[in-house]
Design a protein around this motif. Structure first.
Motif, mmCIF file in Angstrom:
data_model
loop_
_atom_site.group_PDB
_atom_site.id
_atom_site.type_symbol
_atom_site.label_atom_id
_atom_site.label_comp_id
_atom_site.label_asym_id
_atom_site.label_seq_id
_atom_site.Cartn_x
_atom_site.Cartn_y
_atom_site.Cartn_z
ATOM 1 N N LEU A 131 0.826 -1.217 0.000
ATOM 2 C CA LEU A 131 0.000 0.000 0.000
ATOM 3 C C LEU A 131 0.846 1.247 0.000
ATOM 4 O O LEU A 131 0.588 2.198 -0.722
ATOM 5 N N ILE A 132 1.860 1.265 0.847
ATOM 6 C CA ILE A 132 2.729 2.440 0.934
ATOM 7 C C ILE A 132 4.172 1.983 0.818
ATOM 8 O O ILE A 132 4.684 1.312 1.694
ATOM 9 N N GLN A 133 4.815 2.328 -0.260
ATOM 10 C CA GLN A 133 6.224 2.031 -0.409
ATOM 11 C C GLN A 133 7.020 3.213 0.112
ATOM 12 O O GLN A 133 6.512 4.307 0.263
ATOM 13 N N ILE A 134 8.300 3.006 0.374
ATOM 14 C CA ILE A 134 9.109 4.105 0.851
ATOM 15 C C ILE A 134 9.333 5.086 -0.285
ATOM 16 O O ILE A 134 9.405 4.722 -1.427
ATOM 17 N N SER A 164 17.236 5.986 -2.237
ATOM 18 C CA SER A 164 18.582 6.316 -2.696
ATOM 19 C C SER A 164 19.639 6.264 -1.596
ATOM 20 O O SER A 164 20.783 5.929 -1.855
ATOM 21 N N ASP A 165 19.246 6.604 -0.366
ATOM 22 C CA ASP A 165 20.226 6.625 0.713
ATOM 23 C C ASP A 165 20.023 5.472 1.691
ATOM 24 O O ASP A 165 20.455 5.523 2.830
ATOM 25 N N MET A 166 19.362 4.386 1.233
ATOM 26 C CA MET A 166 19.072 3.252 2.093
ATOM 27 C C MET A 166 19.715 1.995 1.521
ATOM 28 O O MET A 166 19.774 1.802 0.306
ATOM 29 N N ASN A 167 20.215 1.114 2.418
ATOM 30 C CA ASN A 167 20.762 -0.154 1.954
ATOM 31 C C ASN A 167 19.651 -1.194 1.847
ATOM 32 O O ASN A 167 18.495 -0.925 2.186
ATOM 33 N N ASP A 168 20.013 -2.397 1.373
ATOM 34 C CA ASP A 168 19.004 -3.438 1.152
ATOM 35 C C ASP A 168 18.229 -3.762 2.420
ATOM 36 O O ASP A 168 17.008 -3.942 2.393
ATOM 37 N N VAL A 169 18.944 -3.855 3.542
ATOM 38 C CA VAL A 169 18.285 -4.216 4.800
ATOM 39 C C VAL A 169 17.248 -3.154 5.179
ATOM 40 O O VAL A 169 16.118 -3.479 5.568
ATOM 41 N N ASP A 170 17.619 -1.872 5.080
ATOM 42 C CA ASP A 170 16.689 -0.784 5.401
ATOM 43 C C ASP A 170 15.437 -0.848 4.535
ATOM 44 O O ASP A 170 14.308 -0.687 5.018
ATOM 45 N N VAL A 171 15.639 -1.036 3.244
ATOM 46 C CA VAL A 171 14.529 -1.068 2.288
ATOM 47 C C VAL A 171 13.589 -2.232 2.597
ATOM 48 O O VAL A 171 12.367 -2.063 2.685
ATOM 49 N N ILE A 172 14.165 -3.415 2.760
ATOM 50 C CA ILE A 172 13.349 -4.603 3.032
ATOM 51 C C ILE A 172 12.583 -4.446 4.337
ATOM 52 O O ILE A 172 11.390 -4.748 4.427
ATOM 53 N N GLN A 173 13.278 -3.962 5.370
ATOM 54 C CA GLN A 173 12.626 -3.771 6.665
ATOM 55 C C GLN A 173 11.430 -2.844 6.533
ATOM 56 O O GLN A 173 10.341 -3.138 7.045
ATOM 57 N N GLU A 174 11.607 -1.720 5.851
ATOM 58 C CA GLU A 174 10.528 -0.744 5.797
ATOM 59 C C GLU A 174 9.348 -1.250 4.984
ATOM 60 O O GLU A 174 8.189 -1.026 5.352
ATOM 61 N N ILE A 175 9.608 -1.940 3.882
ATOM 62 C CA ILE A 175 8.502 -2.446 3.065
ATOM 63 C C ILE A 175 7.705 -3.503 3.826
ATOM 64 O O ILE A 175 6.469 -3.459 3.864
ATOM 65 N N ILE A 176 8.398 -4.454 4.461
ATOM 66 C CA ILE A 176 7.684 -5.484 5.223
ATOM 67 C C ILE A 176 6.960 -4.854 6.408
ATOM 68 O O ILE A 176 5.820 -5.211 6.721
ATOM 69 N N ARG A 177 7.618 -3.906 7.076
ATOM 70 C CA ARG A 177 6.983 -3.221 8.206
ATOM 71 C C ARG A 177 5.695 -2.536 7.774
ATOM 72 O O ARG A 177 4.672 -2.622 8.471
ATOM 73 N N ASN A 178 5.723 -1.863 6.622
ATOM 74 C CA ASN A 178 4.510 -1.213 6.131
ATOM 75 C C ASN A 178 3.414 -2.227 5.845
ATOM 76 O O ASN A 178 2.235 -1.995 6.138
ATOM 77 N N ILE A 229 2.907 -4.997 7.317
ATOM 78 C CA ILE A 229 2.346 -5.433 8.594
ATOM 79 C C ILE A 229 1.439 -4.344 9.180
ATOM 80 O O ILE A 229 0.307 -4.613 9.597
ATOM 81 N N CYS A 230 1.937 -3.112 9.181
ATOM 82 C CA CYS A 230 1.174 -2.008 9.772
ATOM 83 C C CYS A 230 -0.154 -1.789 9.069
ATOM 84 O O CYS A 230 -1.155 -1.438 9.704
ATOM 85 N N PHE A 231 -0.169 -1.983 7.746
ATOM 86 C CA PHE A 231 -1.377 -1.687 6.979
ATOM 87 C C PHE A 231 -2.162 -2.940 6.632
ATOM 88 O O PHE A 231 -2.979 -2.941 5.709
ATOM 89 N N LEU A 232 -1.892 -4.030 7.401
ATOM 90 C CA LEU A 232 -2.684 -5.247 7.374
ATOM 91 C C LEU A 232 -2.633 -6.002 6.051
ATOM 92 O O LEU A 232 -3.479 -6.848 5.794
ATOM 93 N N GLU A 233 -1.645 -5.710 5.210
ATOM 94 C CA GLU A 233 -1.422 -6.565 4.048
ATOM 95 C C GLU A 233 -0.900 -7.920 4.523
ATOM 96 O O GLU A 233 -1.141 -8.945 3.885
ATOM 97 N N TYR A 234 -0.150 -7.889 5.625
ATOM 98 C CA TYR A 234 0.249 -9.097 6.323
ATOM 99 C C TYR A 234 -0.461 -9.068 7.683
ATOM 100 O O TYR A 234 0.065 -8.553 8.666
ATOM 101 N N PRO A 235 -1.677 -9.588 7.767
ATOM 102 C CA PRO A 235 -2.394 -9.549 9.049
ATOM 103 C C PRO A 235 -1.784 -10.490 10.068
ATOM 104 O O PRO A 235 -0.936 -11.336 9.744
ATOM 105 N N ALA A 236 -2.212 -10.336 11.296
ATOM 106 C CA ALA A 236 -1.711 -11.190 12.380
ATOM 107 C C ALA A 236 -1.882 -12.656 12.015
ATOM 108 O O ALA A 236 -2.920 -13.071 11.504
ATOM 109 N N GLY A 237 -0.834 -13.438 12.267
ATOM 110 C CA GLY A 237 -0.870 -14.864 11.968
ATOM 111 C C GLY A 237 -0.258 -15.233 10.634
ATOM 112 O O GLY A 237 -0.035 -16.419 10.365
ATOM 113 N N THR A 238 0.034 -14.224 9.805
ATOM 114 C CA THR A 238 0.652 -14.491 8.506
ATOM 115 C C THR A 238 2.057 -15.060 8.700
ATOM 116 O O THR A 238 2.842 -14.534 9.481
ATOM 117 N N THR A 239 2.368 -16.122 7.981
ATOM 118 C CA THR A 239 3.710 -16.690 8.014
ATOM 119 C C THR A 239 4.539 -16.066 6.902
ATOM 120 O O THR A 239 4.122 -16.046 5.739
#
Length: 224
Positions: free
Chosen positions: A3-6, A10-24, A26-36
Protein backbone atom coordinates in the motif's frame (compact mmCIF):
# COMPACT_ATOMS: atom_id res chain seq x y z
CA UNK A 1 2.53 -4.33 -4.21
CA UNK A 2 2.57 -2.68 -0.80
CA UNK A 3 0.00 0.00 0.00
CA UNK A 4 2.73 2.44 0.93
CA UNK A 5 6.22 2.03 -0.41
CA UNK A 6 9.11 4.10 0.85
CA UNK A 7 9.44 7.41 -0.95
CA UNK A 8 13.19 7.46 -1.52
CA UNK A 9 15.50 4.44 -1.51
CA UNK A 10 18.58 6.32 -2.70
CA UNK A 11 20.23 6.62 0.71
CA UNK A 12 19.07 3.25 2.09
CA UNK A 13 20.76 -0.15 1.95
CA UNK A 14 19.00 -3.44 1.15
CA UNK A 15 18.29 -4.22 4.80
CA UNK A 16 16.69 -0.78 5.40
CA UNK A 17 14.53 -1.07 2.29
CA UNK A 18 13.35 -4.60 3.03
CA UNK A 19 12.63 -3.77 6.67
CA UNK A 20 10.53 -0.74 5.80
CA UNK A 21 8.50 -2.45 3.07
CA UNK A 22 7.68 -5.48 5.22
CA UNK A 23 6.98 -3.22 8.21
CA UNK A 24 4.51 -1.21 6.13
CA UNK A 25 2.78 -4.37 4.97
CA UNK A 26 2.35 -5.43 8.59
CA UNK A 27 1.17 -2.01 9.77
CA UNK A 28 -1.38 -1.69 6.98
CA UNK A 29 -2.68 -5.25 7.37
CA UNK A 30 -1.42 -6.56 4.05
CA UNK A 31 0.25 -9.10 6.32
CA UNK A 32 -2.39 -9.55 9.05
CA UNK A 33 -1.71 -11.19 12.38
CA UNK A 34 -0.87 -14.86 11.97
CA UNK A 35 0.65 -14.49 8.51
CA UNK A 36 3.71 -16.69 8.01
CA UNK A 37 6.59 -14.90 6.29
CA UNK A 38 8.42 -17.25 3.93
CA UNK A 39 12.12 -16.37 3.74
CA UNK A 40 12.67 -18.03 0.39
CA UNK A 41 9.78 -16.22 -1.27
CA UNK A 42 10.72 -12.85 0.22
CA UNK A 43 14.39 -13.19 -0.71
CA UNK A 44 13.32 -13.97 -4.27
CA UNK A 45 10.90 -11.03 -4.34
CA UNK A 46 13.52 -8.54 -3.18
CA UNK A 47 16.29 -10.09 -5.25
CA UNK A 48 18.64 -10.58 -2.29
CA UNK A 49 20.29 -13.43 -0.41
CA UNK A 50 18.87 -14.58 2.91
CA UNK A 51 21.52 -12.64 4.86
CA UNK A 52 20.05 -9.11 4.40
CA UNK A 53 16.52 -10.51 4.58
CA UNK A 54 17.20 -12.16 7.93
CA UNK A 55 18.76 -8.95 9.26
CA UNK A 56 15.61 -7.05 8.25
CA UNK A 57 13.43 -9.69 9.94
CA UNK A 58 15.57 -9.50 13.08
CA UNK A 59 14.91 -5.76 13.25
CA UNK A 60 11.17 -6.35 12.89
CA UNK A 61 11.38 -9.01 15.59
CA UNK A 62 13.04 -6.44 17.87
CA UNK A 63 10.16 -4.04 17.18
CA UNK A 64 7.75 -6.74 18.35
CA UNK A 65 6.01 -7.06 14.97
CA UNK A 66 6.98 -10.67 14.25
CA UNK A 67 8.08 -13.72 16.20
CA UNK A 68 9.59 -17.13 15.53
CA UNK A 69 7.41 -20.13 16.37
CA UNK A 70 8.74 -23.66 16.54
CA UNK A 71 7.52 -25.76 13.67
CA UNK A 72 5.89 -22.77 11.98
CA UNK A 73 8.53 -20.17 11.18
CA UNK A 74 8.35 -16.38 11.23
CA UNK A 75 4.84 -15.17 12.03
CA UNK A 76 3.25 -11.71 12.22
CA UNK A 77 2.31 -10.97 15.84
CA UNK A 78 -1.29 -10.30 16.80
CA UNK A 79 -2.01 -8.08 19.80
CA UNK A 80 -4.84 -8.61 22.25
CA UNK A 81 -7.04 -5.70 23.27
CA UNK A 82 -5.28 -5.68 26.64
CA UNK A 83 -1.88 -5.42 24.95
CA UNK A 84 -3.09 -2.59 22.69
CA UNK A 85 -4.41 -0.81 25.78
CA UNK A 86 -1.02 -1.10 27.49
CA UNK A 87 0.76 0.21 24.40
CA UNK A 88 -1.46 3.28 24.21
CA UNK A 89 -1.15 3.91 27.93
CA UNK A 90 2.63 3.82 27.58
CA UNK A 91 2.58 6.08 24.51
CA UNK A 92 0.56 8.68 26.43
CA UNK A 93 3.04 8.62 29.30
CA UNK A 94 6.05 8.83 26.99
CA UNK A 95 4.58 11.81 25.12
CA UNK A 96 4.81 13.87 28.29
CA UNK A 97 8.58 13.28 28.37
CA UNK A 98 9.31 14.60 24.88
CA UNK A 99 9.94 18.15 26.06
CA UNK A 100 11.53 17.17 29.36
CA UNK A 101 14.32 14.74 28.45
CA UNK A 102 16.87 16.78 26.47
CA UNK A 103 14.77 17.41 23.34
CA UNK A 104 16.53 18.31 20.12
CA UNK A 105 16.33 21.92 18.99
CA UNK A 106 13.22 22.66 16.94
CA UNK A 107 14.28 24.21 13.64
CA UNK A 108 12.86 26.07 10.67
CA UNK A 109 12.95 22.76 8.79
CA UNK A 110 10.66 21.17 11.38
CA UNK A 111 8.25 24.06 10.91
CA UNK A 112 8.32 23.76 7.11
CA UNK A 113 7.66 20.02 7.27
CA UNK A 114 4.76 20.45 9.68
CA UNK A 115 3.14 23.14 7.54
CA UNK A 116 3.54 20.94 4.47
CA UNK A 117 1.94 17.98 6.25
CA UNK A 118 -0.96 20.18 7.36
CA UNK A 119 -1.57 21.32 3.80
CA UNK A 120 -1.57 17.73 2.59
CA UNK A 121 -3.95 16.70 5.39
CA UNK A 122 -6.36 19.50 4.49
CA UNK A 123 -6.49 18.22 0.91
CA UNK A 124 -7.76 14.93 2.29
CA UNK A 125 -11.09 16.58 3.13
CA UNK A 126 -11.62 17.09 -0.62
CA UNK A 127 -10.64 13.58 -1.69
CA UNK A 128 -9.62 11.07 0.96
CA UNK A 129 -6.82 8.70 -0.01
CA UNK A 130 -5.92 6.07 2.56
CA UNK A 131 -2.39 5.72 1.19
CA UNK A 132 -1.75 9.46 1.45
CA UNK A 133 -3.36 9.55 4.89
CA UNK A 134 -0.89 7.02 6.23
CA UNK A 135 2.03 8.58 4.40
CA UNK A 136 1.26 11.80 6.29
CA UNK A 137 0.99 9.90 9.57
CA UNK A 138 4.30 8.16 8.96
CA UNK A 139 6.08 11.42 8.20
CA UNK A 140 4.50 12.99 11.27
CA UNK A 141 5.92 10.13 13.33
CA UNK A 142 9.39 10.74 11.90
CA UNK A 143 9.08 14.45 12.64
CA UNK A 144 8.32 13.81 16.32
CA UNK A 145 11.04 11.16 16.42
CA UNK A 146 13.53 13.76 15.19
CA UNK A 147 12.56 16.20 17.95
CA UNK A 148 13.06 13.60 20.70
CA UNK A 149 16.60 13.89 22.04
CA UNK A 150 16.79 11.10 24.60
CA UNK A 151 18.03 7.91 22.89
CA UNK A 152 16.05 5.49 25.05
CA UNK A 153 12.88 7.50 24.61
CA UNK A 154 13.39 7.58 20.83
CA UNK A 155 13.64 3.79 20.62
CA UNK A 156 10.60 3.20 22.81
CA UNK A 157 8.63 5.82 20.87
CA UNK A 158 9.44 4.15 17.55
CA UNK A 159 8.69 0.65 18.75
CA UNK A 160 5.32 1.52 20.26
CA UNK A 161 4.28 3.60 17.25
CA UNK A 162 4.73 0.68 14.87
CA UNK A 163 3.15 -1.80 17.26
CA UNK A 164 0.01 0.35 17.39
CA UNK A 165 -0.12 1.26 13.68
CA UNK A 166 -2.21 -1.68 12.48
CA UNK A 167 -4.83 -1.03 15.18
CA UNK A 168 -5.14 2.58 14.06
CA UNK A 169 -5.28 1.54 10.40
CA UNK A 170 -8.38 -0.52 11.21
CA UNK A 171 -10.00 2.56 12.74
CA UNK A 172 -9.09 4.76 9.77
CA UNK A 173 -10.65 2.36 7.29
CA UNK A 174 -13.96 2.56 9.15
CA UNK A 175 -14.11 6.28 10.02
CA UNK A 176 -12.29 8.08 7.23
CA UNK A 177 -13.89 11.51 7.59
CA UNK A 178 -13.46 11.62 11.35
CA UNK A 179 -9.81 10.54 11.34
CA UNK A 180 -9.06 13.02 8.56
CA UNK A 181 -10.34 15.94 10.63
CA UNK A 182 -8.53 14.58 13.68
CA UNK A 183 -5.26 14.57 11.75
CA UNK A 184 -5.83 18.19 10.71
CA UNK A 185 -6.49 19.13 14.35
CA UNK A 186 -3.31 17.34 15.45
CA UNK A 187 -1.16 19.06 12.85
CA UNK A 188 -2.74 22.45 13.60
CA UNK A 189 -1.82 22.05 17.28
CA UNK A 190 1.64 20.87 16.29
CA UNK A 191 2.21 23.90 14.03
CA UNK A 192 1.46 26.19 16.98
CA UNK A 193 3.87 24.31 19.27
CA UNK A 194 6.64 24.17 16.70
CA UNK A 195 6.30 27.82 15.71
CA UNK A 196 6.81 28.59 19.39
CA UNK A 197 9.83 26.23 19.42
CA UNK A 198 8.20 24.60 22.44
CA UNK A 199 9.11 20.91 22.70
CA UNK A 200 7.04 20.48 25.86
CA UNK A 201 3.96 21.72 23.99
CA UNK A 202 4.76 19.20 21.24
CA UNK A 203 4.62 16.43 23.84
CA UNK A 204 1.37 17.71 25.35
CA UNK A 205 -0.20 17.83 21.89
CA UNK A 206 0.95 14.30 21.11
CA UNK A 207 -0.47 12.97 24.36
CA UNK A 208 -3.85 14.55 23.64
CA UNK A 209 -4.10 13.06 20.16
CA UNK A 210 -2.79 9.64 21.19
CA UNK A 211 -5.52 9.62 23.83
CA UNK A 212 -8.07 10.46 21.15
CA UNK A 213 -6.76 7.65 18.97
CA UNK A 214 -7.15 5.15 21.77
CA UNK A 215 -10.71 6.31 22.42
CA UNK A 216 -11.55 5.53 18.78
CA UNK A 217 -9.99 2.07 19.07
CA UNK A 218 -12.06 1.47 22.20
CA UNK A 219 -15.22 2.55 20.38
CA UNK A 220 -14.47 0.28 17.43
CA UNK A 221 -13.75 -2.68 19.70
CA UNK A 222 -17.00 -2.20 21.62
CA UNK A 223 -18.97 -2.33 18.34
CA UNK A 224 -17.42 -5.57 17.13
Amino acid sequence: MSLIQIENHSDMNDVDVIQEIIRNRICFLEYPAGTTLKETALAEEFGVSRTPLREALNRLRYLGLIETRNGVGTVVVGLSYEEITQIYEMRMELAQLIGKLSPNKITDEHEEITLSLLTRAQRQTIEFDIQEYFAINHQLHHLIYDIIGNTSLKEMWKQLYFQSASSWYQVAKNTTEEVCHSLIDELTDLVTAIKSRDAEAVGISQRLHIKYGFSRIQALSSNE
